[in-house]
Structure formats: structure tokens, C-alpha cells
Write a protein that holds these residues in place. Structure first.
Motif, PDB file in Angstrom:
ATOM      1  N   TYR A 253       0.563  -1.232  -0.027  1.00 55.22           N
ATOM      2  CA  TYR A 253       0.320  -0.473  -0.071  1.00 55.22           C
ATOM      3  C   TYR A 253       0.870   0.759   0.079  1.00 55.22           C
ATOM      4  O   TYR A 253       0.374   2.235   0.538  1.00 55.22           O
ATOM      5  CB  TYR A 253      -0.662  -0.017   1.222  1.00 55.22           C
ATOM      6  CG  TYR A 253      -1.866  -0.920   1.318  1.00 55.22           C
ATOM      7  CD1 TYR A 253      -3.200  -1.376   0.597  1.00 55.22           C
ATOM      8  CD2 TYR A 253      -1.648  -2.766   1.480  1.00 55.22           C
ATOM      9  CE1 TYR A 253      -3.872  -1.916   0.285  1.00 55.22           C
ATOM     10  CE2 TYR A 253      -2.342  -3.298   1.331  1.00 55.22           C
ATOM     11  CZ  TYR A 253      -4.097  -3.342   1.406  1.00 55.22           C
ATOM     12  OH  TYR A 253      -4.416  -4.036   0.849  1.00 55.22           O
ATOM     13  N   GLY A 254       2.121   1.330  -0.757  1.00 55.62           N
ATOM     14  CA  GLY A 254       2.987   2.757  -0.313  1.00 55.62           C
ATOM     15  C   GLY A 254       2.753   2.643  -2.265  1.00 55.62           C
ATOM     16  O   GLY A 254       2.310   2.079  -3.067  1.00 55.62           O
TER      17      GLY A 254
ATOM     18  N   PRO B 186      -2.065  -9.012  -2.877  1.00 58.23           N
ATOM     19  CA  PRO B 186      -1.879  -7.932  -1.914  1.00 58.23           C
ATOM     20  C   PRO B 186      -1.648  -7.086  -2.790  1.00 58.23           C
ATOM     21  O   PRO B 186       0.164  -7.051  -3.063  1.00 58.23           O
ATOM     22  CB  PRO B 186      -1.225  -8.813  -0.503  1.00 58.23           C
ATOM     23  CG  PRO B 186      -0.971 -10.072  -0.900  1.00 58.23           C
ATOM     24  CD  PRO B 186      -1.395 -10.242  -1.873  1.00 58.23           C
ATOM     25  N   ILE B 187      -1.706  -5.754  -2.180  1.00 57.94           N
ATOM     26  CA  ILE B 187      -1.460  -4.518  -3.031  1.00 57.94           C
ATOM     27  C   ILE B 187       0.021  -3.831  -2.345  1.00 57.94           C
ATOM     28  O   ILE B 187       0.015  -3.940  -1.173  1.00 57.94           O
ATOM     29  CB  ILE B 187      -2.329  -3.477  -2.664  1.00 57.94           C
ATOM     30  CG1 ILE B 187      -3.853  -3.380  -2.343  1.00 57.94           C
ATOM     31  CG2 ILE B 187      -1.565  -2.020  -3.300  1.00 57.94           C
ATOM     32  CD1 ILE B 187      -3.974  -4.136  -4.636  1.00 57.94           C
ATOM     33  N   GLN B 188       1.194  -3.830  -3.500  1.00 60.03           N
ATOM     34  CA  GLN B 188       1.990  -3.722  -3.653  1.00 60.03           C
ATOM     35  C   GLN B 188       2.271  -1.927  -3.722  1.00 60.03           C
ATOM     36  O   GLN B 188       1.609  -1.323  -3.874  1.00 60.03           O
ATOM     37  CB  GLN B 188       2.818  -4.572  -3.910  1.00 60.03           C
ATOM     38  CG  GLN B 188       2.845  -5.809  -3.938  1.00 60.03           C
ATOM     39  CD  GLN B 188       3.472  -6.363  -2.485  1.00 60.03           C
ATOM     40  OE1 GLN B 188       4.139  -5.903  -1.869  1.00 60.03           O
ATOM     41  NE2 GLN B 188       2.189  -7.147  -1.830  1.00 60.03           N
ATOM     42  N   THR B 189       3.863  -1.436  -3.758  1.00 65.50           N
ATOM     43  CA  THR B 189       3.747   0.364  -4.266  1.00 65.50           C
ATOM     44  C   THR B 189       3.391  -0.238  -5.320  1.00 65.50           C
ATOM     45  O   THR B 189       3.458  -0.315  -6.527  1.00 65.50           O
ATOM     46  CB  THR B 189       5.541   0.072  -4.218  1.00 65.50           C
ATOM     47  OG1 THR B 189       5.791  -0.553  -3.171  1.00 65.50           O
ATOM     48  CG2 THR B 189       5.219   1.268  -4.491  1.00 65.50           C
TER      49      THR B 189
ATOM     50  N   GLY C  27       9.885   5.371   5.325  1.00 67.39           N
ATOM     51  CA  GLY C  27      10.822   4.398   4.001  1.00 67.39           C
ATOM     52  C   GLY C  27      11.369   2.693   4.194  1.00 67.39           C
ATOM     53  O   GLY C  27      11.627   2.233   3.709  1.00 67.39           O
ATOM     54  N   SER C  28       9.943   2.360   5.080  1.00 65.47           N
ATOM     55  CA  SER C  28      10.616   0.734   5.939  1.00 65.47           C
ATOM     56  C   SER C  28       9.119   0.192   5.611  1.00 65.47           C
ATOM     57  O   SER C  28       9.295  -0.485   6.161  1.00 65.47           O
ATOM     58  CB  SER C  28      10.797   0.815   7.206  1.00 65.47           C
ATOM     59  OG  SER C  28       9.885   1.396   8.306  1.00 65.47           O
ATOM     60  N   GLY C  29       8.146   0.620   4.445  1.00 65.31           N
ATOM     61  CA  GLY C  29       7.294   0.039   3.811  1.00 65.31           C
ATOM     62  C   GLY C  29       6.366  -0.315   5.243  1.00 65.31           C
ATOM     63  O   GLY C  29       5.943  -1.252   5.673  1.00 65.31           O
ATOM     64  N   LYS C  30       6.089   0.693   5.460  1.00 67.04           N
ATOM     65  CA  LYS C  30       4.858   0.249   7.178  1.00 67.04           C
ATOM     66  C   LYS C  30       3.819   1.248   6.863  1.00 67.04           C
ATOM     67  O   LYS C  30       2.912   1.768   7.680  1.00 67.04           O
ATOM     68  CB  LYS C  30       5.854   1.435   8.505  1.00 67.04           C
ATOM     69  CG  LYS C  30       6.959   0.993   8.548  1.00 67.04           C
ATOM     70  CD  LYS C  30       6.638  -0.735   9.189  1.00 67.04           C
ATOM     71  CE  LYS C  30       8.322  -0.809   9.688  1.00 67.04           C
ATOM     72  NZ  LYS C  30       8.369  -2.110  10.004  1.00 67.04           N
TER      73      LYS C  30
END
Length: 494
Positions: free
Chosen positions: A305-306, A402-405, A324-327
């Protein structure tokens, strides 16, 4: 001569003693070499070794003749091990056999060679085996671990080059029957009919979603249909795609291309999904090639979800600023199953304009008349995690993982519809339900305790208490059988 014999005889009284000394010396040599001493250059039948509890990273078992590569136990996850070949000067693994489950770094785990190289323990059984009938284990100067049959020559019955993990080294053939898999298991490289591709595996299915495809340019030779291609990392500094001979049908150049360098080369698929090449300078590895130059084109450069903007500036699809850590996604959010099972339909909808997929050219799509139609199609699809729609083209891309960047673009006609599992919400509901049940159970226990205490006190008092209240003194419930209360009971029974 006689005096020397008299000195020797008290020490070794029989041939059995000499044989025992030879066996013990052999065991000592094997043990010392397997615990961090000088590693042998080959293993023969009968060899056994166990993990050394004092070793914190890598325990060498066999080393090639130049000392550049070693095969042994690589410590991982604190107390587990993988069989690995490492580049000794840098301690970088170039091959690993990660068993599933992983063996423990403790007794009774052992590696032995009985014609097959076998990793096992007496509790779990065999973790891994080469399933061969060879004569020796040997490590080449190119890092190729082999089981060889010595029958006038050295025939390889098994070799690690046929089973690469995440790395290719110089002059190692990579064929259509092989794949490179990143250390986290999410990304892989495979060969097609006339290309090599990178794939993301977010749902546990193979091969996964393609996110890069490099086709053969056929600059020097034509590809012949029906003949498989193979890939080789050449010492000249390039990945060559070959088919029928020494002339490559495609060349993917490194920075060191045609520079006559003498250091080692390797290429690895990284945990972020990029394919990178490295050159060994003699003291460190230098980045020499990368298949994807723009970080925003990686499958998940900003995490789930980035949102990635040029320069890899990360934010979140819900307008939160990421660190920046994918949170961007809740760690409790489930990432498996579909949206139609029990509780799985608990999700909220997130919409965002000005977004598109970084690898949409490798995805399927449907032509639809409107955004509402695209959203409705995803909403009614149990396995759809989201959809990206373009008002200009009418293309609807539905995501089965699942949704990625996603990429941030300046075109608001490109819109996204995303399902967000309410993992944290479900956890909250379960916690409140558990708390309510706990309080109810506690109240029942307290109430039962009060009743039990009252019952116990009344029983302790017995009939004596009741008789004393009537002014009668006695011991035991049947002291005065002529009492009026007893006679009344008697008459009633008659």
C-alpha cells in the motif's frame, strides 16, 4: 636393533593398537578440519561432521584448491543451518541448499558422505540428500560442488551448478529448467522461449506475476524455434543468451564489459526483486549491473500500500507519510485467502487518483466503460485485492495479489480502487469478545464460589443448628426422635 624393539613393544603390544592409532588420527584430522582448521579439498566415503556450537557464522567443511571458495554449514536464524558455498574472502554465499524445515545447529544434526551427501538427524530423519552413488565430494575452483564417480576419470553425478539458489557465477549455465529465487522467497528469475523474466510471488503460486521481461535482441544470431536457450555470465562482463553455439543471440552488458578484468563476477536476484551483477576487486564487491535502474519500477520498493514518486520518495496510498521502511499496511493485516470466507469480507475501500501499476504491460486487463464498472467487477470477485482504471483507455487492471507499491503519476484520470483488510479491527473485535467471555466466566466462578461457601457453612452446622434454634440440645441430627418435626414427617410418609 634389539634395544629399539624393546622400546617400541611396550607402547604397541599388537597390530590392533597400531590400527586403533591410525583410526584415531584419521578421526582427529577430520574433526579438526571440520571445526575451523584447514579444510580438506575432498571428502571420501565415511566422512561425518556435526555443527560446532562455538561457530557463530560459517563452519567450513571443504575448500577448493585456490582457497577462494568453501563449502560448509552457514548459520542462519540464530540456531539453524543451511548447506552453503561461500566466497571465502568476502564470506558471501554463492550457493545454498535451504532445506524445509531447516536443520538445527545442534546435535543430533550431522552431515555425512556414504556415496550420497546427506544432511540428517536421528529425530527428524533426512533433511536433504544428493541421492547418488559417488566416490568423493569435490569443490571446483569455480565454486561448483560435485559428487564424483572415480572410474578412470572424474564423472560428476551431481553438481550444485544444476541447482542454483539466488546467484549465478562466471561460466555457470542457466537453463529453462532452473530458476533463481531471492533469499526471502518473493522473487525469481526464469527463462522463456526467447527471454528471461523476473517474477513476484506474493500469493505462493508459481511462477507469479511478471514484472520484467528482457527479450533477445538477436543482434548477432537468430533464435531458432523449438531450440531452448540458456543464459551464461561470461568473464567478459556480460550476461549472454545462447542457443546453438558460441555466438550469443543477446548480450546484457555490465559496466566492466570488455575491460579485461581479472576479478570474479556474480549476479544475484536481490530481496527487493532487482537482478544485480557484482565485480570482485580483490577487497570488496562493486555493483556492476542492475536490471531495473529506477527503484519505483520494483514491485514493492515502498512496501505494501505504498506510493512511489520519482527519486523513490515513498508515501502511502491513504495520504500518510511513510518512513521509508514499508509501514503503510498494518502488520496485523492478513495477506492470504480470499474476500468471501468467514470474516474475510471485513474490509474497507481505499480510493486514490493519479496512480498506476509499475508493470502493467505484463498484466492482463479488461476493457470497461467506466470506473464504476471496474470497481464493481473487483468488488464481486472474491480474489480481487484491487483495481486500477484509466478513463482514457478504459483498461481495468485487477490485482489477484495483496496490494504492493504503485507509481504516482500526474494524471488524475488514472484511478485506483483497493481493498484493505481490517486486520486490526478484527483483532479488536476478538479482543472485546474474549474480554467479555472472560468477565462472564469470572462472574460465574465468583457466584459459584459464594453458593459453595454458603452450602459448606450450612452443612457444617447441620441439624444441630436448627435444633438449637428450637431450644433443643442434642448431638447429631437424630438425637430426639420424638420431636414434633420428626413425627410430622413420619405421618406424612404413612
Amino acid at each position: 636393533m634389539d634395544s629399539s624393539i624393546n622400546i617400541i613393544l611396550p607402547r604397541f603390544r599388537s597390530l590392533n593398537h597400531l590400527l586403533l592409532l591410525a583410526i584415531l588420527s584419521s578421526i582427529y584430522r577430520f574433526t579438526s578440519s571440520s571445526h575451523g582448521g584447514d579444510s580438506p579439498q575432498e571428502l571420501r566415503i565415511g566422512f561425518r561432521v556435526v555443527p560446532d556450537p562455538s561457530v557463530s557464522s560459517f563452519q567450513p567443511i571443504i575448500t577448493d584448491s585456490t582457497g577462494n571458495y568453501s563449502f560448509g554449514f552457514l548459520r542462519t536464524n540464530g540456531n539453524q543451518l543451511a548447506l552453503s558455498v561461500i566466497h571465502a574472502p568476502s564470506s558471501v554465499p554463492v550457493w545454498s541448499e535451504n532445506t524445509n524445515p531447516l536443520a538445527r545447529w545442534a546435535d543430533p544434526t550431522e552431515l555425512f558422505f556414504n556415496g550420497s551427501l546427506v544432511l540428517s538427524d536421528s529425530r527428524t530423519g533426512v533433511f536433504w540428500s544428493t541421492a547418488t552413488l559417488g566416490d568423493r565430494v569435490w569443490l571446483s575452483t569455480t565454486s561448483n560442488l560435485q559428487i564424483q564417480k572415480l572410474d578412470g576419470g572424474a564423472t560428476a553425478l551431481w553438481q550444485s551448478f544444476d541447482f542454483p539458489s539466488d546467484t549465478l557465477v562466471e561460466n555457470q549455465n542457466f537453463t529453462t529448467s532452473m530458476n533463481l529465487v531471492s533469499s526471502n522467497g518473493l522473487y525469481s528469475m526464469r527463462l522463456g522461449q526467447d527471454f528471461f523474466g523476473l517474477y513476484a510471488n506474493f500469493m505462493g503460486s508459481s511462477p507469479g506475476q511478471m514484472y520484467l521481461k528482457h527479450g533477445a535482441l538477436e543482434a548477432k544470431a537468430d533464435i531458432v524455434d523449438g531450440h531452448p536457450i540458456y543464459l551464461v555470465l561470461k568473464s567478459g562482463g556480460y550476461l549472454g543468451m545462447f542457443q546453438n553455439g558460441s555466438i550469443p543471440v543477446d548480450v546484457e552488458s555490465f559496466n566492466s564489459f570488455q575491460q579485461n578484468t581479472s576479478g570474479n563476477l556474480r549476479v544475484r536476484i536481490e530481496p527487493d526483486g532487482n537482478l544485480k551483477g557484482y565485480y570482485w576487486t580483490g577487497s570488496n564487491w562493486v555493483l556492476d549491473y542492475r536490471a531495473i535502474s529506477d527503484p519505483c519500477e520494483l514491485p514493492s520498493s515502498c512496501g505494501s500500500y505504498g506510493l512511489c514518486t520519482p527519486g523513490k520518495e515513498c508515501s502511502c496510498l491513504d495520504n500518510r507519510t511513510a518512513d521509508g521502511s514499508g509501514k503503510c499496511a498494518s502488520p496485523e493485516t492478513p495477506v492470504s485467502g480470499d474476500f468471501c470466507g468467514a470474516y474475510d469480507n471485513r474490509y474497507k475501500v481505499l480510493r486514490r487518483s493519479g496512480v498506476e501499476l509499475p508493470f502493467k504491460e505484463y498484466m492482463g486487463y479488461q476493457k470497461m466503460d467506466s470506473l464504476n464498472q471496474c470497481e464493481s467487477a473487483c468488488e464481486q470477485n472474491c480474489t480481487c485485492w484491487g483495481a486500477v482504471y484509466s478513463n482514457y483507455s478504459g483498461f481495468c487492471y485487477m490485482l489477484a495479489f495483496p496490494i504492493q507499491t504503485l507509481l504516482a503519476v500526474g494524471d488524475d484520470t488514472k484511478m485506483g480502487y483497493f481493498k484493505v483488510r481490517e486486520g486490526a479491527g478484527k483483532k479488536g473485535v476478538n479482543e472485546w469478545l474474549g474480554l467479555g467471555l472472560g468477565l462472564l466466566f469470572g462472574a460465574i466462578v465468583i457466584f459459584a464460589g459464594v453458593l459453595g461457601l454458603g452450602w459448606y457453612r450450612r452443612r457444617k452446622r447441620g441439624v444441630k443448628g436448627y435444633l438449637e434454634e428450637d431450644g433443643n440440645v442434642g448431638i447429631g441430627p437424630y438425637k430426639d426422635l420424638g420431636a414434633a418435626s420428626f413425627r410430622s414427617i413420619e405421618l406424612c410418609e404413612k
